[in-house]
Design an enzyme around this catalytic site. Structure first.
Site, short mmCIF file in Angstrom:
data_model
loop_
_atom_site.label_atom_id
_atom_site.label_comp_id
_atom_site.label_asym_id
_atom_site.label_seq_id
_atom_site.Cartn_x
_atom_site.Cartn_y
_atom_site.Cartn_z
N LYS A 155 0.83 -1.21 0.00
CA LYS A 155 0.00 0.00 0.00
C LYS A 155 0.87 1.27 0.00
O LYS A 155 2.09 1.20 0.18
CB LYS A 155 -0.92 -0.04 1.22
N TYR B 118 -12.01 -2.14 -4.53
CA TYR B 118 -12.57 -2.38 -3.19
C TYR B 118 -14.10 -2.32 -3.19
O TYR B 118 -14.69 -2.10 -2.13
CB TYR B 118 -12.01 -1.36 -2.20
N ARG C 27 -1.95 -14.58 4.30
CA ARG C 27 -2.71 -13.91 5.37
C ARG C 27 -2.02 -14.09 6.73
O ARG C 27 -2.02 -13.18 7.56
CB ARG C 27 -4.15 -14.39 5.37
N ASN D 267 -2.08 0.02 6.57
CA ASN D 267 -1.59 -1.24 7.15
C ASN D 267 -0.68 -2.01 6.19
O ASN D 267 -0.57 -3.23 6.26
CB ASN D 267 -2.76 -2.10 7.67
N HIS E 40 -2.18 -5.55 1.41
CA HIS E 40 -3.48 -6.20 1.20
C HIS E 40 -3.22 -7.59 0.68
O HIS E 40 -2.27 -7.80 -0.10
CB HIS E 40 -4.32 -5.42 0.18
N GLU F 82 -9.03 -10.76 -8.05
CA GLU F 82 -8.09 -9.68 -7.76
C GLU F 82 -6.83 -9.78 -8.62
O GLU F 82 -6.29 -8.75 -9.05
CB GLU F 82 -7.74 -9.68 -6.27
P1 CMP Z 1 -7.43 -4.72 3.32
O1 CMP Z 1 -6.93 -6.10 3.60
O2 CMP Z 1 -6.77 -3.98 2.20
O3 CMP Z 1 -9.01 -4.78 3.06
C1 CMP Z 1 -9.84 -3.63 3.28
C2 CMP Z 1 -9.13 -2.55 4.02
O4 CMP Z 1 -9.95 -1.60 4.64
C3 CMP Z 1 -8.35 -3.16 5.16
O5 CMP Z 1 -7.24 -3.88 4.66
C4 CMP Z 1 -8.00 -1.92 5.98
O6 CMP Z 1 -6.77 -1.34 5.61
C5 CMP Z 1 -9.11 -0.93 5.61
N1 CMP Z 1 -9.87 -0.49 6.77
C6 CMP Z 1 -9.99 0.78 7.18
N2 CMP Z 1 -10.76 0.85 8.27
C7 CMP Z 1 -11.17 -0.41 8.55
C8 CMP Z 1 -11.99 -0.97 9.56
N3 CMP Z 1 -12.56 -0.23 10.51
N4 CMP Z 1 -12.17 -2.31 9.55
C9 CMP Z 1 -11.62 -3.09 8.59
N5 CMP Z 1 -10.83 -2.59 7.60
C10 CMP Z 1 -10.60 -1.27 7.58
#
Ligand code: CMP
Length: 140
Positions: free
Chosen positions: A11, A51, A87, A114, A117, A128
């Site tokens: 990211k 998304y 994961r 974070n 993904h 994806e």
């Molecule tokens: P990702 O695995 O990319 O899938 C969806 C993303 O939404 C997740 O990682 C997080 O980075 C983002 N996100 C932001 N806020 C939240 C939240 N409250 N709960 C879950 N995902 C969140």
């Protein structure tokens, strides 16, 4: 266990802090082979389409704006049980809950920033991967 392919994204917080190689080292140390990789900067529309499954979630607009805020690196990881292994290696979505040694524990800044993904199931992995790569770009 079957050999699988899964989509991984570094990211914008990872590219901004020059963490791509450090993150790839974690994947490779776990036995995940990088069989495709490209750096790109998503438009807001492209982030929203990727998304779309989260469109009803309260964080959707912020998530998409964030994903379009800087370069990302998309890659396809291949290996035995690659979807679950990726994961495990990523750790919990919220870095506050991520286990020691996981990418999100090591590098993530917040639940939004974070660092990585990863696809969550075989069906989403297929979708994806196809969002970012053609079959010709997957080189095992
Ligand atoms: P990702 O695995 O990319 O899938 C969806 C993303 O939404 C997740 O990682 C997080 O980075 C983002 N996100 C932001 N806020 C939240 C939240 N409250 N709960 C879950 N995902 C969140």
């Amino acid at each position: 266990m079957a050999v699988e392919q899964t989509l991984s994204l570094n990211k914008p917080d990872a590219t901004r802090r020059i963490l791509v190689c450090a993150i790839c080292q974690v994947f490779e140390a776990a036995g995940l082979r990088i069989v495709a990789q490209k750096r790109l900067h998503l438009t807001l529309e492209q982030a929203k389409a990727f998304y779309a499954v989260h469109a009803s979630r309260p964080f959707y607009n912020d998530l998409c704006s964030y994903m379009a805020s800087g370069p990302i690196v998309a890659m396809v990881l291949q290996g035995e049980g690659a979807i679950a292994k990726n994961r495990d290696v990523m750790g919990a979505t919220n870095p506050a809950n991520a286990a020691e040694g996981t990418i999100r524990k090591l590098f993530a800044e917040s639940i939004e920033a974070n660092s990585v993904h990863g696809s969550d199931a075989p069906e989403t992995a297929v979708q994806e991967i196809a969002y970012f790569f053609s079959g010709l770009e997957l080189v095992g």
